[in-house]
Design an enzyme around this catalytic site. Structure first.
Site, PDB file in Angstrom:
ATOM      1  N   HIS A  60       0.600  -1.104   0.138  1.00 32.15           N
ATOM      2  CA  HIS A  60      -0.125   0.114   0.067  1.00 32.15           C
ATOM      3  C   HIS A  60       0.839   1.207   0.001  1.00 32.15           C
ATOM      4  O   HIS A  60       0.324   2.592  -0.260  1.00 32.15           O
ATOM      5  CB  HIS A  60      -0.879  -0.031   1.089  1.00 32.15           C
ATOM      6  CG  HIS A  60      -2.302   0.737   1.013  1.00 32.15           C
ATOM      7  ND1 HIS A  60      -2.121   1.959   0.165  1.00 32.15           N
ATOM      8  CD2 HIS A  60      -3.515   0.473   1.573  1.00 32.15           C
ATOM      9  CE1 HIS A  60      -3.435   2.293   0.042  1.00 32.15           C
ATOM     10  NE2 HIS A  60      -4.155   1.599   0.958  1.00 32.15           N
ATOM     11  N   TYR A  85     -14.526   6.059   8.834  1.00 31.16           N
ATOM     12  CA  TYR A  85     -13.506   6.391   7.840  1.00 31.16           C
ATOM     13  C   TYR A  85     -14.015   6.035   6.485  1.00 31.16           C
ATOM     14  O   TYR A  85     -14.358   4.748   6.272  1.00 31.16           O
ATOM     15  CB  TYR A  85     -12.115   5.831   8.187  1.00 31.16           C
ATOM     16  CG  TYR A  85     -10.997   5.883   7.347  1.00 31.16           C
ATOM     17  CD1 TYR A  85     -10.168   6.824   7.994  1.00 31.16           C
ATOM     18  CD2 TYR A  85     -10.779   5.508   6.093  1.00 31.16           C
ATOM     19  CE1 TYR A  85      -8.767   7.213   7.065  1.00 31.16           C
ATOM     20  CE2 TYR A  85      -9.684   6.030   5.291  1.00 31.16           C
ATOM     21  CZ  TYR A  85      -8.927   6.646   5.695  1.00 31.16           C
ATOM     22  OH  TYR A  85      -7.701   7.035   4.862  1.00 31.16           O
ATOM     23  N   THR A 141      -4.953  10.817  -0.583  1.00 30.49           N
ATOM     24  CA  THR A 141      -6.410  10.487   0.035  1.00 30.49           C
ATOM     25  C   THR A 141      -6.614  11.335   1.188  1.00 30.49           C
ATOM     26  O   THR A 141      -5.863  12.046   1.877  1.00 30.49           O
ATOM     27  CB  THR A 141      -6.422   9.082   0.600  1.00 30.49           C
ATOM     28  OG1 THR A 141      -5.503   8.788   1.695  1.00 30.49           O
ATOM     29  CG2 THR A 141      -6.344   8.058  -0.436  1.00 30.49           C
TER      30      THR A 141
END
Length: 785
Positions: free
Chosen positions: A474, A590, A603
């Site tokens: 990630h 979230y 993000t």
């Protein structure tokens, strides 16, 4: 071994007659072709740098400006207002030129400076235009005159035929929100989660922070924003991802699935052949920057940042004792394949050309048929990448920094990507398709904890029955970037490359291809012990993960949009309702939103649990009424506002995170920031975008849909929910939690989500059947090809 001899360009021996020189023409040819390929790539990169550097103009526009200036000179007019004459006076080589030649050179120099000034002006104008975001807050379908003018100007200044990175220099920088705005929005976001006493205490902490330390931290942050391209992204990558010392498997990595209902071929090697070839076709276009820049789905003129694409291939995450690093190499002509405890180096280029899908299938089949056993300690070596980072960093330094182990590890880390050939069968199949999808998700997320290389930018898994999937690290990029690659690969594999009647890849095979090279290892007993310890940590983490994946087909975005409601807001409200019914409370939620409207954006967080959503959910009566409808609409509008604020740089969490990082650098403590950053996200959600919807036709080809992907739970007592809106009639959900938590259950939560979706649709469309009367449809299981 044949492959060992292939690697030697020449050999010589000393004989009584002199030196006997033996040269391998094949090896020298490979060296020559490899060098030529490298130089071609350098030339392409240089050419693209020039094209991107002058965008939105083009290199040929320079010639147009020069000719225009020279033409005006011959009409005895001076468009430079005397500057050409000034340049002519100060030419350093004026003594060796005729007067006419001096005039021409001066005019060319002036034209070049004028051209560069025009480019700078156009880029500055485009950057200012792309900083305008008021269009996002306008009512859907109603565009103001200001926005219409703005759209026209953006089209004018956007240029023609942009390369992948053409817009990078014109994207605006992420703005730093005002302290008072962030604090105000934060307090508003936690109000539905706190009683009066806790909220009053948090308000005092926030006011104290805003009036004292906050302004000092903000000053440093604004200074960074002036200097850096993005004041968030580098710290986000380092502190959220690379400095994490817990396992990245489950906690950080995520996965993506194959087609839901069909498998193009049941032959494992053939599936690998076509898709690996498609991956390298994509990489070729990526290197040439020929991929069309991604823009917002609502417009063709609003580009998104493409910086994350740079590290898609030839990239690995390297462990360190304090922090990991992301390493990227410019090129790699091979992949590394794992099968039954062995690692193989498979070259996908031969004599300067990319191997055909049929040739790659042939090579993969060679690996599948190879009977050789793993080296001692090799079989479960990948567990080091699945366990805690510090033991892996120490083992890497101690056992893999020299000799054969270093060469083999370098081979894995520098590979284009990682491939795992799995002996299991996965996908939607059998008498219980729901359970099979759950197993499929767990297999992609963690596998056996040693049969993936979790540090690679992405690993592709091919199962025995032809299904495949992907596991991604990630830190280097977010899911939408890899999702684009995954979608293009599926399109290429099925509708461009295709398979023959027997299910094999099309084309012929050069049987003289050198065999894939098996990597060698010398693993000492101490390292084997560390591998076992890392595997035990990873296995405990994997066993604790519970997954539930289901396609919801009762309705989709088509019916939701007919009610003039945002599908994302609708689903988020359903998740709030489902969580409240499941847990009898509200939680900090979230939702990931992108900030790629800005340079190097990644993000931002949308806090989906709001005062408005709480007021609606607490009604606990979802039959149609004026009050219920009003509360629902108000909650949806608030969610849309928060999402738009997050996308346009006015979010809460990244600003607070960066303020916290600055406080740590300055060595000062902030009770307010410490409490903010310690709050758990018990409901973590994300939407997997379908970016190439025009290529996937769910109406005429409903079997060729993908369920998207998912991730592990963020909190020990929470849920991770990923959803993918496919076409007008399907929403796929991936739900995760921990089995060790007694209050969470993915299947119960999934049932609550289904019920909540029906209840909300009933509220919007009271003429629909009551939720209790709606027959829950199960996806039709189609036999895999």
């Amino acid at each position: 071994m044949a492959e060992a001899h292939q690697a030697v360009a020449f050999q010589f021996t000393v004989t009584p007659e002199g030196i006997d020189l033996q040269m391998s023409h094949q090896a020298l040819t490979e060296i020559y072709l490899s060098g030529m390929r490298s130089w071609k790539k350098r030339i392409i990169r240089l050419k693209n740098s020039v094209i991107t550097g002058v965008y939105p103009a083009s290199p040929s526009s320079w010639l147009f400006v020069v000719i225009a200036i020279l033409a005006t000179m011959y009409t005895r007019s001076d468009p430079s207002m005397g500057l050409i004459a000034k340049i002519q006076e100060h030419l350093p080589v004026s003594q060796s030129m005729s007067t006419q030649c001096q005039a021409v050179v001066s005019a060319v120099l002036f034209s070049t400076m004028l051209w560069l000034l025009l480019i700078f002006t156009m880029r500055l104008c485009l950057k200012q235009l792309l900083s305008y975001h008021r269009w996002m807050f306008e009512q859907h379908g109603k565009m103001s005159n200001t926005t219409k003018v703005w759209v026209a100007l953006v089209r004018i200044f956007s240029g023609r035929k942009p390369l992948l990175y053409s817009y990078q220099g014109s994207l605006p920088n992420l703005p730093v929100p005002a302290i008072k705005d962030t604090v105000k929005r934060y307090l508003e976001s936690v109000r539905p989660l706190m009683d009066d006493t806790k909220y009053e205490r948090m308000t005092k902490l926030a006011e104290e922070f805003e009036s004292s330390l906050g302004n000092r931290l903000q000053w440093y942050l604004k200074l960074k924003a002036l200097w850096a391209s993005n004041y968030v992204s580098d710290w986000w990558e380092e502190y959220i991802y690379l400095r994490g010392r817990s396992p990245i498997m489950v906690n950080s990595n995520y996965y993506g699935m194959d087609f839901l209902y069909v498998t193009p071929t049941p032959i494992q090697a053939a599936r690998a052949g076509n898709s690996i070839h498609a991956f390298f076709l994509y990489r070729r276009k990526l290197n040439k920057e020929e991929i069309k820049p991604v823009s917002l789905a609502t417009s063709t003129v609003i580009p998104l940042c493409a910086a994350q694409c740079e590290r898609m291939f030839n990239t690995t995450r390297t462990p360190g004792e304090e922090t990991d690093t992301v390493q990227h190499w410019q090129d790699s002509d091979y992949i590394v394949v794992y099968h039954r405890g062995r690692y193989f180096r498979l070259r996908v280029y031969q004599a300067g050309r990319l191997l055909s899908p049929r040739e790659i299938e042939f090579q993969i089949q060679r690996i599948l048929d190879d009977p050789s056993p793993p080296c001692k300690g090799e079989a479960k070596l990948g567990a080091l990448t699945a366990g805690d980072r510090i033991p892996w960093a120490k083992a890497r330094m101690k056992y893999f920094s020299s000799g054969v182990n270093k060469r083999s590890l370098d081979c894995i880390e520098k590979a284009a990507f990682f491939v795992a050939l799995d002996d299991d069968e996965q996908g939607m199949m059998g008498d219980d398709p729901a359970a099979s999808l759950d197993r499929y998700a767990k297999s992609l997320l963690h596998g056996k904890c040693y049969d993936r290389w979790f540090d690679k930018s992405f690993s592709v898994v091919y199962y025995k029955n032809g299904k495949n999937g992907i596991n991604a690290e990630h830190s280097w990029a977010d899911a939408p970037v890899l999702s684009h690659l995954w979608e293009v690969r599926k399109i290429k594999e099925k509708w461009v490359l295709g398979y023959n009647a027997e299910g094999h890849c099309k084309g012929d095979v050069d049987s003289s291809l050198p065999r894939p090279q098996k990597l060698s290892w010398e693993i000492p007993p101490e390292c084997e012990e560390q591998i076992s310890q890392s595997l035990a940590v990873a296995q405990a983490l994997a066993d604790d993960v519970d997954f539930h994946v289901f396609p919801f087909q009762d309705f989709g975005k088509g019916k939701i949009k007919k009610c003039r409601v945002s599908p994302d807001a609708f689903i988020q409200m359903a998740l709030q309702l489902a969580y409240y019914r499941d847990q009898k409370r509200f939680c900090l939620t979230y939702e990931a939103s992108m900030t790629r409207l800005f340079r190097e954006g990644r993000t931002e967080t949308v806090r989906s649990c709001t005062n408005e959503s709480r007021a609606f959910v607490q009604e606990d009566d979802y039959r149609f009424s004026g009050e219920n409808f009003r509360l629902f609409r108000t909650a949806l509008e608030k969610h849309q506002l928060l999402y738009r604020l997050a996308m346009t740089g006015a979010g809460i969490d990244r600003h607070l995170f960066c303020l916290y990082v600055v406080s740590k650098y300055l060595g000062v403590e902030s009770p307010f920031l410490k409490e903010v950053l310690s709050e758990p996200w018990r409901l973590s959600t994300s939407q997997t975008p379908v970016q190439l919807s025009e290529m996937f036709d769910p109406v005429n080809h409903p079997e060729y849909v993908s369920p998207g992907g998912g991730f592990g739970p963020v909190a020990d007592d929470g849920y991770g929910v990923s959803y993918c809106v496919v076409g007008d009639c399907m929403i796929n959900f991936h739900i995760s939690c921990k089995r060790s938590c007694p209050v969470t259950d993915t299947h119960k939560f999934g049932a609550q989500i289904r019920k909540a979706l029906h209840d909300l649709l009933q509220l919007l469309s009271p003429t629909q059947k009551e939720p209790s009367k709606v027959e829950e449809s199960r996806p039709e299981v189609k036999k895999d090809l």
